[in-house]
Each structure stands twice: as C-alpha cells, then as structure tokens.
Design an enzyme around this catalytic site. Structure first.
Site, short mmCIF file in Angstrom:
data_model
loop_
_atom_site.label_atom_id
_atom_site.label_comp_id
_atom_site.label_asym_id
_atom_site.label_seq_id
_atom_site.Cartn_x
_atom_site.Cartn_y
_atom_site.Cartn_z
N GLU A 13 0.83 -1.21 0.00
CA GLU A 13 0.00 0.00 0.00
C GLU A 13 0.87 1.26 0.00
O GLU A 13 0.44 2.32 -0.43
CB GLU A 13 -0.91 0.02 1.24
CG GLU A 13 -1.93 -1.10 1.26
CD GLU A 13 -2.68 -1.18 2.58
OE1 GLU A 13 -3.75 -1.79 2.60
OE2 GLU A 13 -2.20 -0.64 3.61
N ASP A 217 -12.10 -5.87 -1.77
CA ASP A 217 -12.89 -7.10 -1.73
C ASP A 217 -14.25 -6.80 -1.14
O ASP A 217 -14.50 -5.70 -0.67
CB ASP A 217 -12.16 -8.15 -0.86
CG ASP A 217 -11.93 -7.64 0.56
OD1 ASP A 217 -12.81 -7.84 1.42
OD2 ASP A 217 -10.88 -7.02 0.82
N1 SAH Z 1 -2.37 -10.43 2.96
C1 SAH Z 1 -1.75 -9.55 3.90
C2 SAH Z 1 -2.61 -9.35 5.12
C3 SAH Z 1 -3.78 -8.55 4.81
S1 SAH Z 1 -4.67 -8.17 6.23
C4 SAH Z 1 -0.44 -10.10 4.32
O1 SAH Z 1 -0.15 -11.22 3.99
O2 SAH Z 1 0.32 -9.37 4.96
C5 SAH Z 1 -5.86 -7.13 5.51
C6 SAH Z 1 -5.48 -5.68 5.42
O3 SAH Z 1 -6.36 -5.06 4.51
C7 SAH Z 1 -5.65 -4.94 6.71
O4 SAH Z 1 -4.73 -3.88 6.77
C8 SAH Z 1 -7.11 -4.44 6.65
O5 SAH Z 1 -7.22 -3.13 7.18
C9 SAH Z 1 -7.44 -4.44 5.17
N2 SAH Z 1 -8.63 -5.21 4.73
C10 SAH Z 1 -8.95 -5.39 3.42
N3 SAH Z 1 -10.03 -6.15 3.28
C11 SAH Z 1 -10.44 -6.47 4.54
C12 SAH Z 1 -11.50 -7.29 5.04
N4 SAH Z 1 -12.35 -7.92 4.22
N5 SAH Z 1 -11.61 -7.42 6.38
C13 SAH Z 1 -10.74 -6.79 7.20
N6 SAH Z 1 -9.70 -6.03 6.79
C14 SAH Z 1 -9.55 -5.87 5.46
#
Ligand code: SAH
Length: 252
Positions: A13, A217
C-alpha cells in the site's frame, strides 16, 4: 511548517508513496521504520502501521510523540460491506467505529468506555480536502485501471468505516456486522483493521485525521484471492494519484 504523517498498513500500500519523498531520512523506532522528508513543499513522515488496531494505535502515538506529526492521513484497502460499495471504489471516512467492541453490560455496545461515544469523527476540513483529492485525482488512475482490471469505473463514497481485529471473509460475518451495527443506528460502508484505532489516538491528542480506503474485496469468500495483486496493481497507484493531488491542495 505542519508535519503530515501518512500511514499505510501494508508495504504494497505504501509503494509509490515512498518514491515521492525528497531528502528522505530513515528512523527506526518502536519496531517501525519512519521515513521523514518533503513532498510538494510539505514536511511528511511515512510509516507502515502493520495490521490491526493495537499496531495502528502504537504507530500513531509514536508518530505524534516522537516525530511531531500534527496531521495524520491513512491510505489503505478495505472490504466493502455497504450497499453499492464495489471492488475498486474508494471510501473517504467521515468517522470510524470498532465493530468488535462490546463493553456491555457496563456500557452500551460499541461505546468506547469513558469516551462517551461509539464513533470517532474524522477532521472535517482534512476529510473534505481528501474527498476533493479523490474526485480530482482518481479519474485518471481509475480510467486506466478499470479498463484493464475492473469492470466499472470506480465510485467514490463518504461515510462510516468499521474497524476490528478480524479479516472479514464470510458473508455470514458481514451480515452479522451489518445487522448489529444497524441495530445500534450505524451504517458502515467498509470494514478494515486499523482506522478506528488511529482515529482514537488522534482524538486523544487533538490531531486532525483523515482516511481513505480502496475497496479490495467484498469481505466474502473471495476476499483473500489476489489480494496482494489488487493492492499492487490498483490500490497502490490509486493511493499515489490521490495523495499526490492531496499534497497539491493541502494548505501549508
Ligand atoms: N495479505 C496480507 C494481510 C492482509 S490483512 C499479508 O499477507 O500481509 C488485511 C489488510 O487489509 C488490513 O490492513 C485491513 O485493514 C485491510 N482489509 C482489506 N479487506 C479487509 C477485510 N475484508 N476485512 C478486514 N480487513 C480488510
């Protein structure tokens, strides 16, 4: 000059934003790397909060206490849970709520104990500037990406975002979050994992805060699929286009 902090949760990001820093200096503190420099004539400090409310709160307190942040901007991705909030849209937050906070029976559900409130409002002036930056900065970036990756042009929304320490990826969970929030009079557009914590720390210090999230998503079973690709190909260029525009219109 007023120092602006720009916080992102994930490295992907933040990509693109870091390249814009002039005379960057790197400082390691509290397990985070803080990048200080100038951007469009503003003093800025960029940092990754890491994921979740505690990580985000700790990062924000350090930004304010150790790096003199006087305004805070958050850019990131979120799951769309509001009607008509689709993948590729951008949400500018008006306020945040913690969907996983329940101190009942001592306090009403969602109320932050001893704050006498459930929602944390974002700064009106900073959020209005951010909304302006989204409206003027997004079309160019959005046009390019919606033809290649997304089916429709990105929509822009403004409203409540719900934060919790949970990656939401099940329609049943979305339904529960939405229904329970609605029962308490709250309509959330998106769900993520950091914003409410940043908002609360900024509230504690009286620091203006604004936040934007690109919808990655719909918080359903597909939520984890191509998450990283989406962030790299869509959310990161969106953030760059929007923040660049924001820096141009932000008063010194
Ligand atoms: N794939 C990443 C982890 C993502 S965690 C890794 O491997 O490091 C998800 C991140 O996106 C968080 O910062 C959260 O704020 C945001 N996010 C996006 N979609 C989300 C959802 N459906 N539920 C909760 N957080 C979400």
């Amino acid at each position: 000059m007023t120092t602006l902090a720009i916080v992102s949760a994930l490295l992907d990001e933040q990509k693109g934003l870091l390249d814009q820093l002039q005379q960057p200096t790197q400082h390691v503190r509290a397990g985070r790397t803080f990048w200080c420099g100038q951007w469009a004539g503003h003093e800025v400090v960029l940092v990754l909060s890491k994921v979740g409310k505690v990580a985000a709160a700790s990062t924000t307190a350090t930004l304010i206490e150790a790096f003199g942040a006087e305004r805070v901007l958050f850019t990131g991705v979120a799951g769309g849970i509001g009607d008509g909030v689709k993948v590729g849209d951008v949400v500018v937050a008006d306020a945040f709520i913690q969907h996983d906070l329940d101190p009942s029976p001592f306090f009403p559900r969602y109320e932050i104990p001893l704050y006498d409130r459930a929602t944390m409002a974002c700064d009106e002036t900073l959020s209005a500037l951010l909304f302006e930056a989204v409206k003027s900065g997004l079309p160019k970036a959005g046009d390019h990406f919606h033809r290649d990756i997304l089916l429709e042009a990105p929509g822009v929304h403004r409203g409540l975002i719900a934060s919790g320490d949970q990656f939401v990826c099940d329609p049943a969970d979305v339904n529960t979050i939405r229904t329970d929030l609605q029962a308490a009079g709250h309509q959330a557009l998106a769900v993520e994992m950091e914003g409410a914590a940043v908002a609360q720390v900024c509230f504690d210090y009286g620091i203006p805060f604004a936040a934007m999230r690109t919808i990655s998503d719909r918080a359903d079973a597909d939520a984890h699929m191509d998450f990283s690709a989406f962030v790299q190909q869509v959310a990161s260029p969106y953030a760059l286009a929007i923040v660049s525009q924001f820096m141009r219109i932000l008063p010194k």
